[in-house]
Enzyme design. Structure first.
Site, short mmCIF file in Angstrom:
data_model
loop_
_atom_site.label_atom_id
_atom_site.label_comp_id
_atom_site.label_asym_id
_atom_site.label_seq_id
_atom_site.Cartn_x
_atom_site.Cartn_y
_atom_site.Cartn_z
N ARG A 58 49.39 -68.70 -23.33
CA ARG A 58 49.35 -67.25 -23.14
C ARG A 58 50.77 -66.69 -23.11
NH1 ARG A 58 45.05 -68.24 -24.18
NH2 ARG A 58 43.07 -67.85 -23.16
N LEU A 90 45.53 -67.00 -13.67
CA LEU A 90 46.15 -68.31 -13.49
C LEU A 90 47.33 -68.31 -12.50
CD1 LEU A 90 46.31 -71.29 -14.34
CD2 LEU A 90 47.95 -70.58 -16.10
N GLY A 103 34.69 -68.36 -23.40
CA GLY A 103 35.39 -67.22 -24.00
C GLY A 103 36.91 -67.31 -24.00
N ALA A 129 43.91 -46.46 -13.74
CA ALA A 129 42.68 -46.67 -12.96
C ALA A 129 41.56 -47.20 -13.85
CB ALA A 129 42.25 -45.35 -12.30
N TYR A 189 34.73 -55.42 -21.29
CA TYR A 189 36.03 -54.94 -20.81
C TYR A 189 36.90 -54.51 -21.99
CZ TYR A 189 40.85 -55.09 -19.27
OH TYR A 189 42.18 -54.78 -19.07
N PHE A 207 49.61 -58.07 -22.73
CA PHE A 207 49.22 -59.48 -22.78
C PHE A 207 49.09 -59.94 -21.32
CE2 PHE A 207 48.79 -60.70 -27.22
CZ PHE A 207 48.96 -59.44 -27.75
N ASN A 208 49.47 -61.16 -20.95
CA ASN A 208 49.17 -61.63 -19.58
C ASN A 208 50.25 -61.18 -18.60
OD1 ASN A 208 47.50 -63.31 -21.40
ND2 ASN A 208 46.88 -64.24 -19.49
N1 UDP Z 1 43.14 -70.81 -16.23
C1 UDP Z 1 42.98 -72.09 -15.70
N2 UDP Z 1 42.63 -72.19 -14.38
C2 UDP Z 1 42.42 -71.10 -13.58
C3 UDP Z 1 42.59 -69.80 -14.14
C4 UDP Z 1 42.94 -69.69 -15.48
O1 UDP Z 1 43.14 -73.10 -16.37
O2 UDP Z 1 42.09 -71.29 -12.41
C5 UDP Z 1 43.54 -70.68 -17.65
C6 UDP Z 1 42.55 -69.90 -18.50
O3 UDP Z 1 41.61 -70.76 -19.04
C7 UDP Z 1 43.48 -69.32 -19.57
C8 UDP Z 1 44.82 -69.13 -18.86
O4 UDP Z 1 44.74 -69.94 -17.69
O5 UDP Z 1 43.68 -70.25 -20.60
C9 UDP Z 1 45.08 -67.70 -18.46
O6 UDP Z 1 43.94 -67.22 -17.77
P1 UDP Z 1 43.95 -65.83 -16.99
O7 UDP Z 1 42.60 -65.66 -16.35
O8 UDP Z 1 45.15 -65.75 -16.11
O9 UDP Z 1 44.18 -64.75 -18.14
P2 UDP Z 1 43.36 -64.45 -19.50
O10 UDP Z 1 44.24 -64.96 -20.60
O11 UDP Z 1 42.03 -65.14 -19.41
O12 UDP Z 1 43.26 -62.96 -19.52
#
Ligand code: UDP
Length: 337
Positions: free
Chosen positions: A236, A205, A298, A80, A148, A177-178
């Site tokens: 990623r 993404l 970022g 949570a 965060y 990770f992702n």
């Molecule tokens: N990204 C993108 N378009 C989107 C959302 C994300 O190009 O609409 C890219 C984002 O810049 C990053 C990668 O996809 O390089 C993964 O982003 P996400 O938000 O899924 O995860 P993060 O690594 O930021 O936690």
């Protein structure tokens, strides 16, 4: 064995709860305030096996204390939390209060009620922007660049400090990770996820790509193609949520014989944004609109785990290390909504 899963109606928590219900006979309690979690998820999980659902916010300290004293859990798996990086920069207190303060109280109640094992959901965001394109190990210095990541790192320290003064309170901290994909459930030979990702608003993404493929969004924006990577888009380490979930189940047994520890959860390999887009186009045969726009603030170029520690020390082995399995399950889940 009695297990409390906090945030069990959310994305990752629901996959762990599902695996616990399907593969163990443990007595499960799910606590969730349903702020980002979903009651339909609870209903779906109830069809697998019966469990106790408590709708409660962790900020209700007295009620949390009563629940833990009453139930005497052996294990807590704590999900949570809020997890939108951008929101944490605009509203840091929301993150510190929920992710750190409420976690502190949960840990205090856990140690007092003699919980033996605490599995904590942390994030690669604790590493911050590592700058070099090398895989990140658990020894990489932590340096969060947003509230965060900081709220999670502070919680990690609190879990560790609590454990130092109580031999009977062990922990496993997982740095994700992702995470992507959905339940790998098959019905009549068709992949039919019962639980999956539902963020509102969605910023990740893979769900955005599959939504675009399904026509729920008009266009997929790629945030920059001038990064220092082979195709210029960010790389990623996407890990299937089913593999991520199974590591938590494994961690419960791991702590019987081993001491507390921190592990990265990823596959030690990465995919670029363009590779994700192309994979979804290929598996769906849908040619949706894509546009390259400005970089998002970022975003580091490269974020990939070194997962050798978890592979060496735990019995956990990934089963779904395939971009196709990740994207296909995410797509089938989104289609079902
Ligand atoms: N990204 C993108 N378009 C989107 C959302 C994300 O190009 O609409 C890219 C984002 O810049 C990053 C990668 O996809 O390089 C993964 O982003 P996400 O938000 O899924 O995860 P993060 O690594 O930021 O936690």
């Amino acid at each position: 064995m009695k297990i409390l899963v906090t945030g069990g109606a959310g994305y990752i928590g629901s996959h762990v709860a599902k695996q616990l219900l399907e593969t163990t006979t443990y007595q499960i309690t799910i606590l969730d305030n349903l702020s980002t979690g979903n009651i339909e998820t609870i209903d779906i999980l109830q069809k697998i096996r019966e469990f106790h659902f408590v709708k409660l916010d962790l900020k209700e300290f007295e009620k949390v204390k009563e629940l833990l004293e009453d139930k005497k859990f052996d294990v807590i798996i704590h999900f949570a939390a809020y997890s939108v990086v951008f929101e944490s920069m605009q509203n840091p207190m929301k993150y510190y209060l929920n992710n750190t303060v409420n976690t502190t109280n949960l840990i205090e109640c856990a140690t007092k009620s003699r919980v033996k094992k605490f599995i904590f959901s942390s994030t690669a965001a604790v590493y911050g922007d590592v700058k070099q394109n090398i895989n990140i190990s658990e020894n990489t210095p932590t340096n969060p660049i947003n509230p965060y990541g900081m709220s999670k790192l502070m919680s990690e320290k609190i879990v560790q400090d609590a454990s130092k003064v109580s031999n009977n309170f062990k922990y496993v901290i997982f740095r994700y990770f992702n995470v992507a994909g959905a339940d790998m459930y098959f019905s009549e030979n068709e992949l039919s996820p019962r639980v999956g990702e539902r963020h509102e608003p969605e910023t990740h993404l893979i769900p955005l790509v599959v939504k675009t493929a399904l026509g729920k969004r008009d266009i997929l924006n790629i945030y920059g193609e001038d990064f220092d990577t082979p195709d210029g888009t960010c790389i990623r380490d996407y890990i299937h949520v089913e593999d991520l979930a199974s590591a938590h189940i494994e961690a419960i047994d791991y702590l019987d014989e081993n001491s507390s520890d921190i592990f990265n959860l990823g596959y030690s390999r990465g995919f670029s944004v363009k590779e994700i887009v192309n994979n979804v186009k290929e598996i769906t045969s849908i040619n949706f609109k894509v546009e390259v726009v400005e970089r998002r603030e970022g975003d580091p170029a490269f974020l990939v785990a070194d997962n050798s520690k978890v592979l060496e020390k735990m019995k956990w082995r990934p089963k779904f290390d395939s971009l196709e399995a990740i994207c296909k399950s995410a797509y089938e889940w989104e289609k079902s909504l």
